[in-house]
Design a protein around this motif. Structure first.
Motif, PDB file in Angstrom:
ATOM      1  N   ARG A 124      10.291  53.674  -3.631  1.00  0.00           N
ATOM      2  CA  ARG A 124      10.178  54.074  -2.068  1.00  0.00           C
ATOM      3  C   ARG A 124       9.362  52.972  -1.520  1.00  0.00           C
ATOM      4  NH1 ARG A 124       9.683  59.412  -4.226  1.00  0.00           N
ATOM      5  NH2 ARG A 124      11.556  60.516  -4.274  1.00  0.00           N
ATOM      6  N   LYS A 125      10.301  52.290  -0.640  1.00  0.00           N
ATOM      7  CA  LYS A 125       9.535  51.071   0.313  1.00  0.00           C
ATOM      8  C   LYS A 125       8.761  51.790   1.348  1.00  0.00           C
ATOM      9  CE  LYS A 125      11.951  47.835  -2.170  1.00  0.00           C
ATOM     10  NZ  LYS A 125      13.043  46.606  -2.116  1.00  0.00           N
ATOM     11  N   PRO A 126       7.804  51.237   1.976  1.00  0.00           N
ATOM     12  CA  PRO A 126       7.060  51.673   3.467  1.00  0.00           C
ATOM     13  C   PRO A 126       8.036  51.092   4.371  1.00  0.00           C
ATOM     14  CG  PRO A 126       5.858  50.053   2.242  1.00  0.00           C
ATOM     15  CD  PRO A 126       6.673  50.477   1.323  1.00  0.00           C
ATOM     16  N   LEU A 127       7.994  51.406   5.699  1.00  0.00           N
ATOM     17  CA  LEU A 127       8.994  51.034   6.788  1.00  0.00           C
ATOM     18  C   LEU A 127       8.343  49.968   7.318  1.00  0.00           C
ATOM     19  CD1 LEU A 127      10.494  54.339   8.077  1.00  0.00           C
ATOM     20  CD2 LEU A 127      11.747  52.587   6.202  1.00  0.00           C
ATOM     21  N   ILE A 128       7.980  48.579   6.769  1.00  0.00           N
ATOM     22  CA  ILE A 128       7.482  47.515   7.393  1.00  0.00           C
ATOM     23  C   ILE A 128       8.759  46.388   7.290  1.00  0.00           C
ATOM     24  CG2 ILE A 128       5.751  45.674   7.115  1.00  0.00           C
ATOM     25  CD1 ILE A 128       4.294  47.876   5.462  1.00  0.00           C
ATOM     26  N   GLU A 129       8.845  45.977   8.632  1.00  0.00           N
ATOM     27  CA  GLU A 129      10.058  45.457   8.955  1.00  0.00           C
ATOM     28  C   GLU A 129      10.168  43.903   7.931  1.00  0.00           C
ATOM     29  OE1 GLU A 129      12.095  42.665  12.570  1.00  0.00           O
ATOM     30  OE2 GLU A 129      10.187  43.889  12.847  1.00  0.00           O
ATOM     31  N   ASN A 130       9.108  43.365   7.663  1.00  0.00           N
ATOM     32  CA  ASN A 130       9.208  41.956   6.796  1.00  0.00           C
ATOM     33  C   ASN A 130       8.680  42.074   5.480  1.00  0.00           C
ATOM     34  OD1 ASN A 130       6.412  42.364   7.641  1.00  0.00           O
ATOM     35  ND2 ASN A 130       6.407  40.160   7.951  1.00  0.00           N
ATOM     36  N   ILE A 131       9.060  43.556   4.864  1.00  0.00           N
ATOM     37  CA  ILE A 131       8.204  43.508   3.548  1.00  0.00           C
ATOM     38  C   ILE A 131       9.003  42.997   2.501  1.00  0.00           C
ATOM     39  CG2 ILE A 131       9.322  45.782   3.131  1.00  0.00           C
ATOM     40  CD1 ILE A 131       6.694  46.643   1.795  1.00  0.00           C
ATOM     41  N   ALA A 132      10.237  42.607   2.714  1.00  0.00           N
ATOM     42  CA  ALA A 132      11.097  42.112   1.687  1.00  0.00           C
ATOM     43  C   ALA A 132      10.748  40.768   1.582  1.00  0.00           C
ATOM     44  CB  ALA A 132      12.228  42.100   1.882  1.00  0.00           C
ATOM     45  N   ASP A 133      10.165  39.999   2.483  1.00  0.00           N
ATOM     46  CA  ASP A 133       9.917  38.436   2.570  1.00  0.00           C
ATOM     47  C   ASP A 133       8.651  38.254   1.701  1.00  0.00           C
ATOM     48  OD1 ASP A 133      11.857  38.048   4.619  1.00  0.00           O
ATOM     49  OD2 ASP A 133      10.421  38.135   6.138  1.00  0.00           O
ATOM     50  N   GLY A 138       3.001  38.879  -3.284  1.00  0.00           N
ATOM     51  CA  GLY A 138       1.699  39.719  -2.937  1.00  0.00           C
ATOM     52  C   GLY A 138       1.881  41.046  -2.841  1.00  0.00           C
ATOM     53  N   VAL A 139       3.201  41.693  -2.408  1.00  0.00           N
ATOM     54  CA  VAL A 139       3.746  42.856  -2.324  1.00  0.00           C
ATOM     55  C   VAL A 139       4.046  43.474  -3.872  1.00  0.00           C
ATOM     56  CG1 VAL A 139       5.471  44.548  -1.567  1.00  0.00           C
ATOM     57  CG2 VAL A 139       4.016  43.032   0.055  1.00  0.00           C
ATOM     58  N   GLU A 140       3.557  44.100  -4.471  1.00  0.00           N
ATOM     59  CA  GLU A 140       4.045  44.715  -5.902  1.00  0.00           C
ATOM     60  C   GLU A 140       4.006  46.268  -5.808  1.00  0.00           C
ATOM     61  OE1 GLU A 140       4.511  42.770  -8.312  1.00  0.00           O
ATOM     62  OE2 GLU A 140       3.724  40.762  -7.415  1.00  0.00           O
ATOM     63  N   TYR A 141       5.211  46.597  -6.213  1.00  0.00           N
ATOM     64  CA  TYR A 141       5.487  48.086  -6.337  1.00  0.00           C
ATOM     65  C   TYR A 141       5.065  49.026  -7.643  1.00  0.00           C
ATOM     66  CZ  TYR A 141       8.568  46.909  -2.076  1.00  0.00           C
ATOM     67  OH  TYR A 141       8.772  46.252  -1.035  1.00  0.00           O
ATOM     68  N   PHE A 142       4.698  47.984  -8.515  1.00  0.00           N
ATOM     69  CA  PHE A 142       4.191  48.480  -9.717  1.00  0.00           C
ATOM     70  C   PHE A 142       3.198  47.623 -10.363  1.00  0.00           C
ATOM     71  CE2 PHE A 142       8.986  48.912  -9.854  1.00  0.00           C
ATOM     72  CZ  PHE A 142       9.130  50.325  -9.442  1.00  0.00           C
ATOM     73  N   VAL A 143       2.389  48.357 -11.081  1.00  0.00           N
ATOM     74  CA  VAL A 143       1.304  47.503 -11.875  1.00  0.00           C
ATOM     75  C   VAL A 143       1.686  47.313 -13.321  1.00  0.00           C
ATOM     76  CG1 VAL A 143      -1.206  47.564 -12.380  1.00  0.00           C
ATOM     77  CG2 VAL A 143      -0.520  48.571 -10.105  1.00  0.00           C
ATOM     78  N   LYS A 144       2.488  46.406 -13.676  1.00  0.00           N
ATOM     79  CA  LYS A 144       2.725  45.884 -14.906  1.00  0.00           C
ATOM     80  C   LYS A 144       1.609  45.358 -15.723  1.00  0.00           C
ATOM     81  CE  LYS A 144       7.755  45.183 -14.026  1.00  0.00           C
ATOM     82  NZ  LYS A 144       8.820  44.309 -14.168  1.00  0.00           N
TER      83      LYS A 144
END
Length: 350
Positions: A124-133, A138-144
């Motif tokens: 589930r991603k936060p509603l931040i307009e440019n997060i996909a960029d 630097g944006v990580e949804y999991f800690v592998k």
């Protein structure tokens, strides 16, 4: 055509332990999983995450638990179809099932155990307009791999167990850990909340609540975030942003198999054996639902045990099975009688 006694859909911890319990009953298992390796979420998403509620382990890394489960079932030689998803199912006149994967691999089984965890999932991603960029920049949804954050500044957003647990764990890895949550109250375990508060007092975690992250900036990589704190915007420099808002689960093709579904989970009869509304198809672990359901690995282990007992009785009508403890008979002697077990116990006492 791959043939087996129990076809297990999902090679996470519950599915792997089911192989062990089935093996004790001399039932053969084969597992299907969409991931390229066994272990489910533990192997793919959280291999370095510590788990604290496995009996006998004060703490065990998720990857280590998977390794131990694989060692435990090695003796029963299960088969694996990895990197493929179960697409269609057909029930034959003799009561067996044919399951075909998205790559056309066919499996015939006398019983089906769906152990797909949360099914297919995405964060589930936060509603931040440019997060996909900034994903994987630097944006990580999991800690592998926690080492990715060694001596780095990180910001974790979320109020559940994952956000709390990783904040605690990474406080000993990252140079700076900031936990941001939109409420003052957390949804996670009370013990974890207290630990975060303790680390805050020690200066090892920066805790910002209530607040939300509303913007990301950086030249090709995350460099700073903008926080909204009670209507006041504040800039925060960081190297990584880890939003941990949970996963959006999807059952995928399994949802079209005629099973009774409730809130994206499969309803089962927990009073007996975790069988679904279709005779011979079971659902165990996080994929199922029933009154009082707890999504815990140890609960999945319990469900797998009762499921295997039910399959044995289903495949051997009229044959009396006598439960024996592995401490008495080991894992190779599960075809004897109660008298033999009792003699062993008496001999051990003497």
């Amino acid at each position: 055509m791959i043939t087996t006694d129990i076809l297990i859909i999902g090679a996470g911890p519950t599915g792997l332990f089911a192989v062990f319990e089935a093996g004790l009953l001399q039932l053969k298992c084969h597992l299907i999983d969409a991931l390229p390796q066994p272990g489910g979420q533990l192997a793919e998403l959280y291999p370095k995450k510590p788990i604290f509620d496995i009996p006998g382990y004060p703490e065990v890394m998720a990857g280590e638990l998977v390794h131990n489960l694989m060692e435990q079932i090695k003796q029963f030689q299960p088969g694996f179809t990895l990197g493929e998803t179960a697409e269609t199912i057909d029930k034959l006149e003799d009561g067996t099932f044919i399951v075909t994967t998205n790559k056309g691999t066919k499996h015939q089984a006398k019983a089906i155990a769906i152990a797909g965890g949360l099914g297919t999932f995405e964060p589930r991603k936060p509603l931040i307009e440019n997060i996909a960029d900034y994903e994987e920049k630097g944006v990580e949804y999991f800690v592998k791999d926690p080492e990715l954050f060694r001596d780095k500044r990180i910001v974790i957003a979320g109020g559940g167990d994952s956000a709390l647990d990783w904040s605690i764990f990474l406080s000993n890895v990252a140079s700076e850990v900031t936990l941001v949550h939109r409420r003052n109250e957390f949804r996670g375990a009370l013990d974890s909340v207290e630990k975060v508060q303790e680390l805050k007092k020690m200066g090892k975690i920066n805790l910002i609540t209530p607040a939300e992250i509303i913007a990301i900036e950086g030249n090709g990589h995350v460099e700073r975030l903008t926080l909204d704190i009670n209507g006041v915007q504040q800039s925060l420099d960081t190297d990584f942003f880890i939003p941990l808002f949970g996963l959006t689960p999807k059952l995928g093709a399994i949802a079209n198999w005629g099973l009774e579904i409730e809130k994206n989970a499969i309803k089962v009869n927990n009073a007996l054996d975790y069988q679904t509304n279709i005779d011979g198809i079971y659902a165990i672990g996080d994929v199922n639902t029933y009154p009082g359901k707890l999504k815990l690995i140890l609960c999945g282990f319990h469900e797998a045990t009762l499921m295997c007992q039910s399959v044995y009785n289903r495949l051997n009508p009229g044959k009396r099975y006598v439960l024996k403890y592995t401490t008495v008979s080991g894992v190779d002697g599960f075809d004897g009688t109660r008298k033999e077990a009792e003699k062993a116990v008496v001999k051990a006492i003497d």
